[in-house]
Design an enzyme around this catalytic site. Structure first.
Site, short mmCIF file in Angstrom:
data_model
loop_
_atom_site.label_atom_id
_atom_site.label_comp_id
_atom_site.label_asym_id
_atom_site.label_seq_id
_atom_site.Cartn_x
_atom_site.Cartn_y
_atom_site.Cartn_z
N ARG A 42 -63.70 -30.50 32.97
CA ARG A 42 -64.43 -29.24 33.14
C ARG A 42 -65.94 -29.48 33.19
NH1 ARG A 42 -60.26 -25.66 29.78
NH2 ARG A 42 -59.26 -24.76 31.60
N LYS A 219 -42.65 -16.20 31.79
CA LYS A 219 -42.39 -14.76 31.83
C LYS A 219 -42.51 -14.14 33.21
CE LYS A 219 -44.05 -13.58 27.24
NZ LYS A 219 -45.21 -12.95 26.59
N GLY A 374 -53.60 -24.28 34.80
CA GLY A 374 -52.63 -24.30 33.70
C GLY A 374 -51.64 -25.45 33.79
N GLY A 397 -55.37 -18.29 34.56
CA GLY A 397 -55.32 -16.82 34.50
C GLY A 397 -56.13 -16.19 35.61
P1 AMP Z 1 -46.54 -19.75 31.92
O1 AMP Z 1 -47.66 -19.86 30.93
O2 AMP Z 1 -45.98 -18.39 32.06
O3 AMP Z 1 -46.89 -20.41 33.25
O4 AMP Z 1 -45.34 -20.58 31.31
C1 AMP Z 1 -45.38 -21.94 31.08
C2 AMP Z 1 -44.31 -22.29 30.11
O5 AMP Z 1 -43.06 -21.94 30.66
C3 AMP Z 1 -44.25 -23.75 29.78
O6 AMP Z 1 -44.63 -23.92 28.43
C4 AMP Z 1 -42.79 -24.12 30.01
O7 AMP Z 1 -42.26 -24.90 28.96
C5 AMP Z 1 -42.12 -22.78 30.03
N1 AMP Z 1 -40.84 -22.81 30.76
C6 AMP Z 1 -40.65 -23.14 32.04
N2 AMP Z 1 -39.34 -23.11 32.33
C7 AMP Z 1 -38.68 -22.74 31.22
C8 AMP Z 1 -37.32 -22.52 30.89
N3 AMP Z 1 -36.35 -22.66 31.79
N4 AMP Z 1 -37.05 -22.13 29.62
C9 AMP Z 1 -38.00 -21.98 28.70
N5 AMP Z 1 -39.32 -22.16 28.96
C10 AMP Z 1 -39.64 -22.54 30.21
#
Ligand code: AMP
Length: 417
Positions: A42, A219, A374, A397
């Site tokens: 960064r 999510k 991310g 984000g």
């Molecule tokens: P996000 O911040 O929404 O992009 O989510 C990232 C997170 O999603 C990471 O920490 C991953 O470990 C989690 N993730 C991805 N696939 C899965 C899955 N099938 N089950 C549980 N967590 C997941």
């Protein structure tokens, strides 16, 4: 007007000679337990803007946040190591000030000579930095506190520069209130934000086709806005990660113990229908890597179609890897946000690694690819594929909100070309 439609003035468009320049940068660097910086990425990304200002004879006052100290001084989140690292990179002293406001900071800023550089201590040591505008509107005391804090920062300089894309979607005092209070003075963006806006803006406005979006992560609720905005723009949306299971459950599949947001099942199905109407292909995993327990070294196996009770999907399966990779191979424009599995725990990183490689190969073949910060950025870097993708966004984000079509009010108020 959308941010992506506006051409903002940059530091190259103004004269900073003999001026005090207040620059918001993103020095939110990862550190180990002993406060050693584990990646100076960064800081490196901010160098082009910093060097330009110093070489043009500006007296540069840098400000940033680091971590989430929640309005309290916390030595573990001090920016002192960032000042040291920046000094090394610039080959000149970076004066470190132990507070971002107050009389001492003001005096130091006033005595800063042209071509000199100083870094203020973590903005978030003051709770006023993160007071949301909505809360400030409803509470006069909060508004006053935020304004007073921002005014002290604004008083330090003649020019405002924003180069912190990672926080561009936030209304933090340093991002929004300060430039508002500096109205009438030059308020411009740095080269990092310019690059981010160019890549993200061009990709949405003028994509070469097929345009493929890959979405993963935990999510659905976080990504609904992006899916909605992209349905009309992309030719294909590939969905992996935990969020896929909310869609699959809606389609009547058994998903075992896989993560699922039950409140969003209906919304997910609506989005799938909307996509079908818009002729946007949605690709979901046909098989899954499943386990009874989410931990390293645990037994795992492939489940095709339905997932047995007691099992949880932790990655896409081998058939899905093949199918996703094929759907990425012919893309000419790619955006990717979110891992398709629990990539932090090998071997559940297999799917995410394969996607990273497929994106790199498509880029080798002429696609333009944007990695939305991310975890997906981390996966690409971990595999050493940074040079084989077109752009890795510095804001997870922020890039997500950009893809949602949201406006960044802190950028909208800055000077236009
Ligand atoms: P996000 O911040 O929404 O992009 O989510 C990232 C997170 O999603 C990471 O920490 C991953 O470990 C989690 N993730 C991805 N696939 C899965 C899955 N099938 N089950 C549980 N967590 C997941």
């Amino acid at each position: 007007m959308q941010v992506q439609e506006m051409a903002k003035k940059t530091v190259a468009d103004i004269d900073v000679k003999g001026k005090k320049v207040l620059m918001r940068c993103d020095f939110n660097v990862p550190m180990d337990e002993d406060c050693n910086i584990t990646s100076d990425d960064r800081i490196l990304k901010a160098l082009p803007t910093i060097k330009t200002i110093l070489a043009s004879g500006g007296a540069l006052i840098l400000m940033s946040h680091l971590g989430r100290p929640k309005g309290q001084r916390n030595e573990k989140m001090s920016l002192a190591p960032a000042a040291k690292r920046l000094s090394e990179l610039l080959g000149q002293e970076v004066i470190f000030i132990e507070d971002c406001i107050g009389p001492e900071t003001k005096a130091k800023a006033q005595s800063l000579a042209d071509g000199e550089c100083m870094l203020l201590e973590n903005l978030r040591f003051h709770k006023e930095e993160t007071i949301k505008d909505k809360a400030a509107k409803e509470d006069a005391q909060l508004r006053q506190a935020k304004d007073d804090f921002a005014q002290q920062l604004a008083n330090l300089a003649d020019v405002y520069v924003d180069d912190a894309f990672g926080t561009a979607h936030r209304d933090n005092a340093s991002m929004y209130t300060v430039p508002v209070l500096m109205e009438g003075k030059p308020r411009v963006i740095g080269f990092l934000i310019e690059k981010e806006l160019r890549f993200l803006g061009e990709i949405l406005q003028n994509p070469e086709r097929p345009f493929v979006a890959i979405l993963g992560g935990a999510k659905v609720s976080d990504k609904i806005g992006v899916i909605e905005n992209l349905i009309d723009k992309v030719d294909r949306i590939i969905i992996g990660g935990a969020m896929a299971y909310t869609f699959l459950k809606g389609r009547g599949k058994s998903i075992g113990q896989s993560l699922c947001e039950n409140d969003f099942i209906n919304k997910g199905q609506k989005l799938l229908n909307q996509a079908a109407e818009a002729d946007c292909e949605v690709v979901l995993p046909v098989d899954h890597d499943v386990t009874r327990e989410l931990k390293a070294g645990t037994p795992h196996r492939t489940a095709v179609g339905d997932i047995d009770p007691g099992y949880q999907a932790v990655d896409i399966g081998p058939m899905a890897i093949k199918a996703f990779s094929k759907k990425i191979a012919d893309a000419k424009t790619i955006v990717w946000n979110g891992p398709v599995g629990v990539f932090e725990i090998p071997p559940f990183d297999r799917g995410t690694k394969a996607i990273a490689l497929a994106v790199a190969e498509a880029t080798d073949n002429g696609a333009r690819s944007i990695i939305g910060g991310g975890d997906s950025a981390a996966a690409v870097k971990k595999l050493g594929l940074e040079d084989r993708v077109s752009h890795i966004s510095t804001g997870g984000g922020a890039s997500l909100e950009f893809l949602e079509g949201k406006k960044f009010k802190c950028l909208e108020i800055l000077d236009e070309q």
